[in-house]
Design an enzyme around this catalytic site. Structure first.
Site, PDB file in Angstrom:
ATOM      1  N   HIS A 252      18.882  92.479 -22.844  1.00  0.00           N
ATOM      2  CA  HIS A 252      18.580  91.424 -23.836  1.00  0.00           C
ATOM      3  C   HIS A 252      18.636  92.064 -25.234  1.00  0.00           C
ATOM      4  O   HIS A 252      19.619  92.689 -25.566  1.00  0.00           O
ATOM      5  CB  HIS A 252      17.224  90.811 -23.471  1.00  0.00           C
ATOM      6  CG  HIS A 252      16.825  89.575 -24.212  1.00  0.00           C
ATOM      7  ND1 HIS A 252      17.656  88.827 -24.969  1.00  0.00           N
ATOM      8  CD2 HIS A 252      15.605  88.962 -24.290  1.00  0.00           C
ATOM      9  CE1 HIS A 252      16.995  87.795 -25.497  1.00  0.00           C
ATOM     10  NE2 HIS A 252      15.751  87.853 -25.102  1.00  0.00           N
ATOM     11  N   MET A 295      27.114  97.845 -23.117  1.00  0.00           N
ATOM     12  CA  MET A 295      26.125  97.161 -23.954  1.00  0.00           C
ATOM     13  C   MET A 295      26.771  96.448 -25.129  1.00  0.00           C
ATOM     14  O   MET A 295      27.683  96.972 -25.766  1.00  0.00           O
ATOM     15  CB  MET A 295      25.093  98.181 -24.454  1.00  0.00           C
ATOM     16  CG  MET A 295      24.282  98.781 -23.338  1.00  0.00           C
ATOM     17  SD  MET A 295      23.203  97.574 -22.548  1.00  0.00           S
ATOM     18  CE  MET A 295      23.835  97.530 -20.883  1.00  0.00           C
ATOM     19  N   GLY A 296      26.267  95.232 -25.412  1.00  0.00           N
ATOM     20  CA  GLY A 296      26.833  94.437 -26.498  1.00  0.00           C
ATOM     21  C   GLY A 296      27.950  93.527 -26.034  1.00  0.00           C
ATOM     22  O   GLY A 296      28.587  92.864 -26.854  1.00  0.00           O
ATOM     23  N   HIS A 299      27.638  87.493 -21.895  1.00  0.00           N
ATOM     24  CA  HIS A 299      26.551  86.574 -22.243  1.00  0.00           C
ATOM     25  C   HIS A 299      26.399  85.563 -21.110  1.00  0.00           C
ATOM     26  O   HIS A 299      27.378  85.116 -20.533  1.00  0.00           O
ATOM     27  CB  HIS A 299      26.863  85.834 -23.562  1.00  0.00           C
ATOM     28  CG  HIS A 299      25.660  85.235 -24.205  1.00  0.00           C
ATOM     29  ND1 HIS A 299      25.130  84.038 -23.818  1.00  0.00           N
ATOM     30  CD2 HIS A 299      24.859  85.714 -25.186  1.00  0.00           C
ATOM     31  CE1 HIS A 299      24.057  83.777 -24.550  1.00  0.00           C
ATOM     32  NE2 HIS A 299      23.859  84.769 -25.374  1.00  0.00           N
ATOM     33  N   ARG A 308      28.173  84.097 -33.088  1.00  0.00           N
ATOM     34  CA  ARG A 308      27.504  84.915 -34.119  1.00  0.00           C
ATOM     35  C   ARG A 308      28.233  86.243 -34.346  1.00  0.00           C
ATOM     36  O   ARG A 308      28.175  86.819 -35.426  1.00  0.00           O
ATOM     37  CB  ARG A 308      26.050  85.172 -33.695  1.00  0.00           C
ATOM     38  CG  ARG A 308      25.230  83.905 -33.436  1.00  0.00           C
ATOM     39  CD  ARG A 308      23.972  84.215 -32.664  1.00  0.00           C
ATOM     40  NE  ARG A 308      24.279  84.658 -31.308  1.00  0.00           N
ATOM     41  CZ  ARG A 308      23.351  84.985 -30.397  1.00  0.00           C
ATOM     42  NH1 ARG A 308      22.068  84.928 -30.712  1.00  0.00           N
ATOM     43  NH2 ARG A 308      23.691  85.379 -29.184  1.00  0.00           N
ATOM     44  N   ASP A 357      24.989  91.456 -30.460  1.00  0.00           N
ATOM     45  CA  ASP A 357      24.410  92.808 -30.518  1.00  0.00           C
ATOM     46  C   ASP A 357      25.462  93.877 -30.788  1.00  0.00           C
ATOM     47  O   ASP A 357      25.120  94.947 -31.308  1.00  0.00           O
ATOM     48  CB  ASP A 357      23.665  93.117 -29.209  1.00  0.00           C
ATOM     49  CG  ASP A 357      22.395  92.281 -29.089  1.00  0.00           C
ATOM     50  OD1 ASP A 357      22.053  91.875 -27.960  1.00  0.00           O
ATOM     51  OD2 ASP A 357      21.767  92.006 -30.127  1.00  0.00           O
ATOM     52  N   ARG A 382      13.463  86.895 -34.706  1.00  0.00           N
ATOM     53  CA  ARG A 382      13.212  85.989 -33.574  1.00  0.00           C
ATOM     54  C   ARG A 382      11.778  85.494 -33.506  1.00  0.00           C
ATOM     55  O   ARG A 382      11.489  84.499 -32.818  1.00  0.00           O
ATOM     56  CB  ARG A 382      13.602  86.719 -32.274  1.00  0.00           C
ATOM     57  CG  ARG A 382      13.599  85.883 -31.014  1.00  0.00           C
ATOM     58  CD  ARG A 382      14.480  84.621 -31.055  1.00  0.00           C
ATOM     59  NE  ARG A 382      15.880  84.842 -31.298  1.00  0.00           N
ATOM     60  CZ  ARG A 382      16.795  85.010 -30.338  1.00  0.00           C
ATOM     61  NH1 ARG A 382      16.439  85.015 -29.089  1.00  0.00           N
ATOM     62  NH2 ARG A 382      18.071  85.173 -30.632  1.00  0.00           N
TER      63      ARG A 382
HETATM   64  C1  SDX Z   1      21.210  88.815 -25.977  1.00  0.00           C
HETATM   65  O1  SDX Z   1      20.494  84.589 -23.548  1.00  0.00           O
HETATM   66  C2  SDX Z   1      20.590  84.758 -24.816  1.00  0.00           C
HETATM   67  O2  SDX Z   1      20.762  83.793 -25.570  1.00  0.00           O
HETATM   68  C3  SDX Z   1      20.401  86.213 -25.296  1.00  0.00           C
HETATM   69  C4  SDX Z   1      20.769  86.459 -26.752  1.00  0.00           C
HETATM   70  C5  SDX Z   1      19.797  85.765 -27.707  1.00  0.00           C
HETATM   71  O3  SDX Z   1      20.186  85.483 -28.849  1.00  0.00           O
HETATM   72  O4  SDX Z   1      18.580  85.621 -27.302  1.00  0.00           O
HETATM   73  O5  SDX Z   1      22.089  85.980 -26.989  1.00  0.00           O
HETATM   74  C6  SDX Z   1      20.698  87.948 -27.090  1.00  0.00           C
HETATM   75  O6  SDX Z   1      20.418  89.266 -25.181  1.00  0.00           O
HETATM   76  C7  SDX Z   1      22.688  89.020 -25.804  1.00  0.00           C
HETATM   77  C8  SDX Z   1      23.026  89.841 -24.508  1.00  0.00           C
HETATM   78  C9  SDX Z   1      22.741  91.319 -24.793  1.00  0.00           C
HETATM   79  N1  SDX Z   1      22.902  92.102 -23.562  1.00  0.00           N
HETATM   80  C10 SDX Z   1      23.907  92.963 -23.364  1.00  0.00           C
HETATM   81  O7  SDX Z   1      24.821  93.143 -24.169  1.00  0.00           O
HETATM   82  C11 SDX Z   1      23.813  93.774 -22.065  1.00  0.00           C
HETATM   83  C12 SDX Z   1      25.168  93.792 -21.346  1.00  0.00           C
HETATM   84  N2  SDX Z   1      25.473  92.437 -20.882  1.00  0.00           N
HETATM   85  C13 SDX Z   1      25.234  92.161 -19.489  1.00  0.00           C
HETATM   86  O8  SDX Z   1      24.204  92.853 -18.872  1.00  0.00           O
HETATM   87  C14 SDX Z   1      25.371  90.679 -19.164  1.00  0.00           C
HETATM   88  O9  SDX Z   1      26.542  90.238 -19.724  1.00  0.00           O
HETATM   89  C15 SDX Z   1      24.258  89.727 -19.557  1.00  0.00           C
HETATM   90  C16 SDX Z   1      22.936  90.212 -19.125  1.00  0.00           C
HETATM   91  C17 SDX Z   1      24.249  89.497 -21.032  1.00  0.00           C
HETATM   92  C18 SDX Z   1      24.559  88.383 -18.880  1.00  0.00           C
HETATM   93  O10 SDX Z   1      24.404  88.600 -17.531  1.00  0.00           O
HETATM   94  P1  SDX Z   1      24.830  87.509 -16.435  1.00  0.00           P
HETATM   95  O11 SDX Z   1      25.031  86.169 -17.043  1.00  0.00           O
HETATM   96  O12 SDX Z   1      23.847  87.641 -15.320  1.00  0.00           O
HETATM   97  O13 SDX Z   1      26.252  87.982 -15.999  1.00  0.00           O
HETATM   98  P2  SDX Z   1      26.516  89.001 -14.823  1.00  0.00           P
HETATM   99  O14 SDX Z   1      25.729  90.263 -15.039  1.00  0.00           O
HETATM  100  O15 SDX Z   1      26.338  88.265 -13.536  1.00  0.00           O
HETATM  101  O16 SDX Z   1      28.061  89.356 -15.044  1.00  0.00           O
HETATM  102  C19 SDX Z   1      29.083  88.558 -14.475  1.00  0.00           C
HETATM  103  C20 SDX Z   1      30.206  89.556 -14.191  1.00  0.00           C
HETATM  104  C21 SDX Z   1      29.731  90.735 -13.346  1.00  0.00           C
HETATM  105  O17 SDX Z   1      30.833  91.207 -12.602  1.00  0.00           O
HETATM  106  P3  SDX Z   1      30.681  91.241 -11.001  1.00  0.00           P
HETATM  107  O18 SDX Z   1      29.500  92.144 -10.722  1.00  0.00           O
HETATM  108  O19 SDX Z   1      30.430  89.793 -10.586  1.00  0.00           O
HETATM  109  O20 SDX Z   1      31.998  91.804 -10.546  1.00  0.00           O
HETATM  110  O21 SDX Z   1      30.678  90.127 -15.433  1.00  0.00           O
HETATM  111  C22 SDX Z   1      30.379  91.542 -15.425  1.00  0.00           C
HETATM  112  C23 SDX Z   1      29.350  91.785 -14.342  1.00  0.00           C
HETATM  113  O22 SDX Z   1      29.488  93.090 -13.816  1.00  0.00           O
HETATM  114  N3  SDX Z   1      29.793  91.872 -16.710  1.00  0.00           N
HETATM  115  C24 SDX Z   1      29.916  93.050 -17.315  1.00  0.00           C
HETATM  116  C25 SDX Z   1      29.176  92.936 -18.499  1.00  0.00           C
HETATM  117  N4  SDX Z   1      28.629  91.712 -18.580  1.00  0.00           N
HETATM  118  C26 SDX Z   1      29.009  91.065 -17.461  1.00  0.00           C
HETATM  119  N5  SDX Z   1      30.596  94.171 -16.966  1.00  0.00           N
HETATM  120  C27 SDX Z   1      30.503  95.214 -17.828  1.00  0.00           C
HETATM  121  N6  SDX Z   1      29.802  95.176 -18.991  1.00  0.00           N
HETATM  122  C28 SDX Z   1      29.127  94.069 -19.347  1.00  0.00           C
HETATM  123  N7  SDX Z   1      28.431  94.036 -20.489  1.00  0.00           N
END
Ligand code: SDX
Length: 414
Positions: A252, A295-296, A299, A308, A357, A382
């Site tokens: 997050h 990271m970053g 979504h 954004r 991010d 926030r």
């Molecule tokens: C924020 O929700 C909000 O509104 C949050 C936010 C806000 O303003 O409050 O926007 C702020 O938190 C933004 C997100 C910041 N986090 C990150 O950057 C961390 C990295 N991102 C991931 O961990 C992920 O994308 C999430 C947590 C953001 C979303 O997770 P989901 O919706 O559960 O998606 P998922 O993990 O199920 O991914 C779907 C697929 C997967 O592949 P498979 O395992 O199905 O083969 O996409 C892949 C994931 O592995 N994937 C990534 C990835 N994000 C998704 N692979 C590599 N790197 C990534 N960052």
């Protein structure tokens, strides 16, 4: 379902409620509540196609509003008149100083912060609890008291951030008496509290826009946490402390720090000369092979890009390209060139877009903001969204209590 598991199901407390049947509950179950509507809000709307704060679109706000105006919009519910804005700003400036006990706490953990044993997000979380102990309205959940407390936290969080940075840097507390420089706006004063120097108008504006972009985002994990806490009729400070704990996580808000650390790792591995070469491709290929979360990127809601991200990327890149004196050093633009190559590979290979991010890390780094302060600055923004949602929850409350699907042992004798 087999007899024993039915018994198990009933022992897990599932009982059809007036609102929904067991079959319906099973049909809408979604891991991580993905795609599930868990409540109603008038604060924010987020869809693939856009992001609105109380009906105002994010590009409109980033281009034409200040963070103080957006904070007023979120907390008081409408666009402020000139007189209302002036009153709001003076209230916030007056509330900037911390109670001496809170400053003494921050000074007392200076050694842990400087050594990295304590991280700013955790110290900020504790400081919020201490601000609750010193707030005369702490136990009052009325709309008026919640609004007063929200403004106090909005005003004081930058002061906590600045004081933490001062003790990390081993210097005297800046703005101990007034919480900074009364002549400075919110974003500029945040930078002043951390550095002791008045920022340029350009730097202040970039931070101001980042605060606008970070202010609110519907039922994200930390906001939903705050609403669950408020839903038991617990108080605002507790809800915000919970929100900070949730936001800290690298999946997050903590991603803005981890995104910059990841870029630093790539830069260490490939060197500046490796930017734009297959060396970065190879690095990313290894990351993909090990299923590493980058990271970053990605979504839960935005699968075609975070509205954004391009706004902040453009602002940060401009500073990196034009301000050769920027603290990020002469190669500040190299970070954006590396970041853009990583973005292209993520899009080409995984069809995954950067979220807000990712550009935040590069932008704050270019401005010389210490990495461990990135997520606390996210909190400084926030707090407005969290407080708006807590006030909305308290004003029309029903305790938030979902069900679970039982997967444990069938009933057995002890
Ligand atoms: C924020 O929700 C909000 O509104 C949050 C936010 C806000 O303003 O409050 O926007 C702020 O938190 C933004 C997100 C910041 N986090 C990150 O950057 C961390 C990295 N991102 C991931 O961990 C992920 O994308 C999430 C947590 C953001 C979303 O997770 P989901 O919706 O559960 O998606 P998922 O993990 O199920 O991914 C779907 C697929 C997967 O592949 P498979 O395992 O199905 O083969 O996409 C892949 C994931 O592995 N994937 C990534 C990835 N994000 C998704 N692979 C590599 N790197 C990534 N960052």
């Amino acid at each position: 379902m087999s007899g024993s598991s039915t018994a198990a199901a009933s022992s897990s407390g599932f009982a059809p409620t007036a609102a929904i049947s067991k079959e319906q509950a099973e049909a809408i179950y979604s891991r991580g509540l993905e795609g599930i509507i868990a409540g109603e809000t008038a604060v924010c709307s987020i869809e693939q196609g856009g992001l609105w704060y109380r009906g105002y679109e994010i590009h409109d706000l980033a281009n034409s509003a200040t963070f103080e105006e957006v904070a007023f919009l979120l907390l008081e519910g409408h666009k402020p008149s000139a007189a209302e804005l002036a009153r709001f700003k003076s209230e916030i400036v007056a509330e900037r100083p911390l109670h001496p006990s809170v400053t003494a706490f921050i000074e007392s953990v200076g050694g842990f912060l400087a050594s990295g044993r304590a991280v700013p997000m955790d110290v900020l979380r504790t400081a919020i609890s201490m601000l609750g102990h010193t707030d005369p309205d702490a136990q009052d959940n009325s709309a008026q008291a919640n609004l007063r407390k929200s403004k106090r936290l909005l005003a004081k969080i930058p002061t906590v951030i600045g004081h933490m940075q001062n003790v990390i840097d081993g210097r005297a507390i800046i703005g101990r008496e007034h919480g900074g420089d009364k002549s400075l706006g919110h974003a500029a004063n945040l930078l002043y509290l951390m550095t002791g120097r008045q920022p340029s108008a350009e730097y202040a504006r970039v931070v101001d826009v980042s605060l606008i972009l970070y202010a609110e985002h519907d039922f994200n994990a930390s906001t939903f946490t705050s609403r669950v806490i408020a839903g038991t009729l617990s108080d605002l400070h507790g809800a915000v402390a919970g929100g900070i704990a949730a936001l800290k996580g690298p999946l997050h808000g903590g991603a803005n720090e981890m995104a910059m650390e990841m870029l630093k790792e790539i830069m260490r591995d490939v060197g500046e000369k490796g930017i734009g070469t297959p060396a970065v491709e190879q690095w990313m290929h290894k990351a993909f092979e090990t299923k590493r979360k980058l990271m970053g990127f990605g979504h839960r809601v935005y699968k075609n890009g975070d509205h954004r991200a391009p706004i902040l990327h453009a602002l940060g890149r401009t500073i990196a390209a034009t301000d050769t004196q920027n603290p990020g050093g002469h190669h500040a633009l190299r970070w954006f060139e590396l970041g853009e190559q990583v973005q292209k590979i993520m899009l080409d290979r995984k069809n995954i877009h950067p979220n807000v991010d990712f550009p935040c890390g590069m932008t704050y780094f270019t401005m010389g903001i210490p990495v461990p302060q990135y997520t606390p600055i996210f909190v400084a923004s926030r707090i407005t969204g969290w407080a708006a949602h807590v006030m909305e929850q308290h004003a029309n409350n029903r305790i938030i209590r979902p069900l679970s699907r039982y997967t444990g042992e069938p009933p057995r004798k002890w």
